[in-house]
Write a protein that holds these residues in place. Structure first.
Motif, short mmCIF file in Angstrom:
data_model
loop_
_atom_site.label_atom_id
_atom_site.label_comp_id
_atom_site.label_asym_id
_atom_site.label_seq_id
_atom_site.Cartn_x
_atom_site.Cartn_y
_atom_site.Cartn_z
N THR A 101 0.73 -1.12 0.10
CA THR A 101 -0.04 -0.03 -0.11
C THR A 101 0.85 1.26 -0.02
OG1 THR A 101 -0.21 -0.22 2.55
CG2 THR A 101 -2.02 -1.17 1.19
N MET A 102 1.96 1.15 0.92
CA MET A 102 3.02 2.32 0.59
C MET A 102 3.55 2.48 -0.43
SD MET A 102 3.38 4.89 2.80
CE MET A 102 3.32 4.53 4.47
N THR A 103 3.85 1.25 -1.57
CA THR A 103 4.43 1.52 -2.62
C THR A 103 3.31 2.37 -3.67
OG1 THR A 103 5.61 -0.46 -2.42
CG2 THR A 103 5.37 0.39 -4.73
N LEU A 104 1.91 2.34 -3.34
CA LEU A 104 1.11 2.89 -4.04
C LEU A 104 0.78 4.27 -3.97
CD1 LEU A 104 -1.33 0.22 -4.69
CD2 LEU A 104 0.20 0.64 -6.14
N ALA A 105 0.87 4.41 -2.41
CA ALA A 105 0.54 5.86 -1.87
C ALA A 105 1.53 6.85 -2.01
CB ALA A 105 -0.04 5.77 -0.50
N LEU A 106 2.79 6.58 -1.40
CA LEU A 106 3.86 7.45 -1.34
C LEU A 106 4.72 8.06 -2.64
CD1 LEU A 106 5.55 8.76 0.69
CD2 LEU A 106 7.58 6.83 0.33
N PRO A 107 4.67 7.37 -3.83
CA PRO A 107 4.94 7.86 -5.27
C PRO A 107 3.84 8.83 -5.65
CG PRO A 107 5.50 5.47 -5.29
CD PRO A 107 4.42 5.82 -3.75
N MET A 108 2.60 8.30 -5.38
CA MET A 108 1.51 9.26 -5.95
C MET A 108 1.65 10.60 -5.31
SD MET A 108 -1.89 10.26 -4.71
CE MET A 108 -1.91 9.14 -3.77
N ILE A 151 1.11 13.28 6.60
CA ILE A 151 0.51 12.06 6.97
C ILE A 151 -0.35 11.47 6.00
CG2 ILE A 151 0.77 12.82 9.14
CD1 ILE A 151 -1.86 13.09 9.48
N ARG A 152 -0.78 12.21 4.71
CA ARG A 152 -1.45 11.69 3.76
C ARG A 152 -1.17 10.39 3.36
NH1 ARG A 152 -3.59 17.07 0.15
NH2 ARG A 152 -5.17 17.68 1.50
N PRO A 153 0.09 10.06 2.80
CA PRO A 153 0.40 9.05 2.29
C PRO A 153 0.25 7.73 3.25
CG PRO A 153 2.24 10.15 2.44
CD PRO A 153 1.17 10.91 2.68
N GLY A 154 0.91 7.99 4.58
CA GLY A 154 0.58 7.12 5.60
C GLY A 154 -0.80 6.71 5.89
N LEU A 156 -3.34 6.77 3.75
CA LEU A 156 -4.00 6.09 2.71
C LEU A 156 -3.52 4.54 2.76
CD1 LEU A 156 -3.52 8.44 -0.44
CD2 LEU A 156 -5.65 7.56 0.47
N ALA A 157 -2.23 4.40 3.04
CA ALA A 157 -1.54 3.19 3.24
C ALA A 157 -2.30 2.34 4.30
CB ALA A 157 -0.18 3.01 3.32
N VAL A 158 -2.36 3.00 5.61
CA VAL A 158 -2.79 2.39 6.66
C VAL A 158 -4.25 1.91 6.66
CG1 VAL A 158 -3.02 2.47 9.13
CG2 VAL A 158 -1.00 3.20 8.21
N ARG A 159 -4.92 2.81 6.03
CA ARG A 159 -6.38 2.73 5.99
C ARG A 159 -6.65 1.11 5.21
NH1 ARG A 159 -7.43 6.86 3.61
NH2 ARG A 159 -8.31 8.08 5.52
N LEU A 160 -6.02 1.13 4.17
CA LEU A 160 -6.29 0.02 3.18
C LEU A 160 -5.87 -1.17 3.86
CD1 LEU A 160 -6.99 -1.30 0.68
CD2 LEU A 160 -4.84 -0.77 -0.39
N THR A 161 -4.73 -1.08 4.72
CA THR A 161 -3.81 -2.35 4.93
C THR A 161 -4.76 -2.86 6.31
OG1 THR A 161 -1.86 -1.46 4.54
CG2 THR A 161 -2.06 -3.04 6.39
N ALA A 162 -5.41 -2.03 7.16
CA ALA A 162 -6.01 -2.30 8.28
C ALA A 162 -7.29 -2.93 8.20
CB ALA A 162 -5.98 -0.90 9.27
#
Length: 227
Positions: A101-108, A151-154, A156-162
């Motif tokens: 998820t962080m691979t998708l959120a952080l570069p975007m 904290i936006r990329p975090g 996004l990533a944590v929401r999907l993962t959790a």
């Protein structure tokens, strides 16, 4: 017990190479041959979904979308495929890991920030202070807006993962208990598992939609001022 419960999310299948991550691309190999014969029902369903998403994302992005909807729709379909594949037995759920998820959120998010600060620097500075903010609160609003942007990329990533982990953990817990359940409780556990499966299917769609919509909203804050 907890080790066995969380071992369903362990990507390590060997010491040399983790083959579980191949499930990320497994959905593309399972597309039936009839999908490529046009027109057919699968293609019509996908095209209707893509057209609806295109109309909504275009409305969120404004007149300056310029093909950005193609990226967000692709992101939606990719996340939806991985979330749905994770519901099948013995298939590794790659979207339950922050690595995915962080691979998708952080570069975007990083590309959006770089584009905004390079091309619309004044607007990005002005965005740190909402209109109508008293002069006394401006330093605090700059700090709050800066933290919220970072904290936006975090988020996004944590929401999907959790969300992916929570449902799978509950289904794994019920599945482990069903092995030693009595004949009277077993039908109840199976019914709950079926309802959880339907709920997780809905979560897989909703989380892919939420991820792509939030990505579109973050992009629209930068792109809309380009008109």
């Amino acid at each position: 017990m907890m080790t066995n419960l969380f071992s369903t999310f362990d990507p390590a299948t060997s010491l040399n190479m983790s083959l579980n991550w191949l499930s990320t691309f497994l959905g593309f190999t399972l597309i039936p041959t009839a999908f490529w014969v046009l027109p057919n029902r699968i293609n019509m369903l996908l095209m209707n979904m893509i057209n609806k998403l295109h109309d909504e994302f275009k409305m969120l992005l404004g007149p300056s979308s310029r093909g950005m909807t193609l990226m967000t729709i692709t992101l939606f379909m990719f996340i939806l495929t991985n979330n749905s594949m994770g519901l099948l037995p013995y298939i590794f759920t790659s979207s339950s890991h922050l690595t995915f998820t962080m691979t998708l959120a952080l570069p975007m998010w990083l590309s959006i920030m770089i584009f905004g600060w390079v091309n619309h620097t004044n607007h990005m500075f002005a965005h740190l202070v909402p209109s109508g903010t008293p002069a006394m609160l401006m330093p605090f609003m700059v700090l709050i807006e800066t933290i919220s942007n970072l904290i936006r990329p975090g988020s996004l990533a944590v929401r999907l993962t959790a969300n992916m982990i929570a449902g799978h953990l509950l289904m794994s817990l019920l599945g482990n208990n069903s092995a030693g359940a009595s004949g009277t409780i077993l039908p109840l556990i199976i019914s709950i598992q079926m309802m959880l499966m339907l709920f997780e299917a809905a979560v897989a769609i909703i989380q892919a939609y939420v991820f792509s919509v939030l990505s579109t909203l973050y992009t629209s804050e930068v792109m809309y001022e380009n008109t």
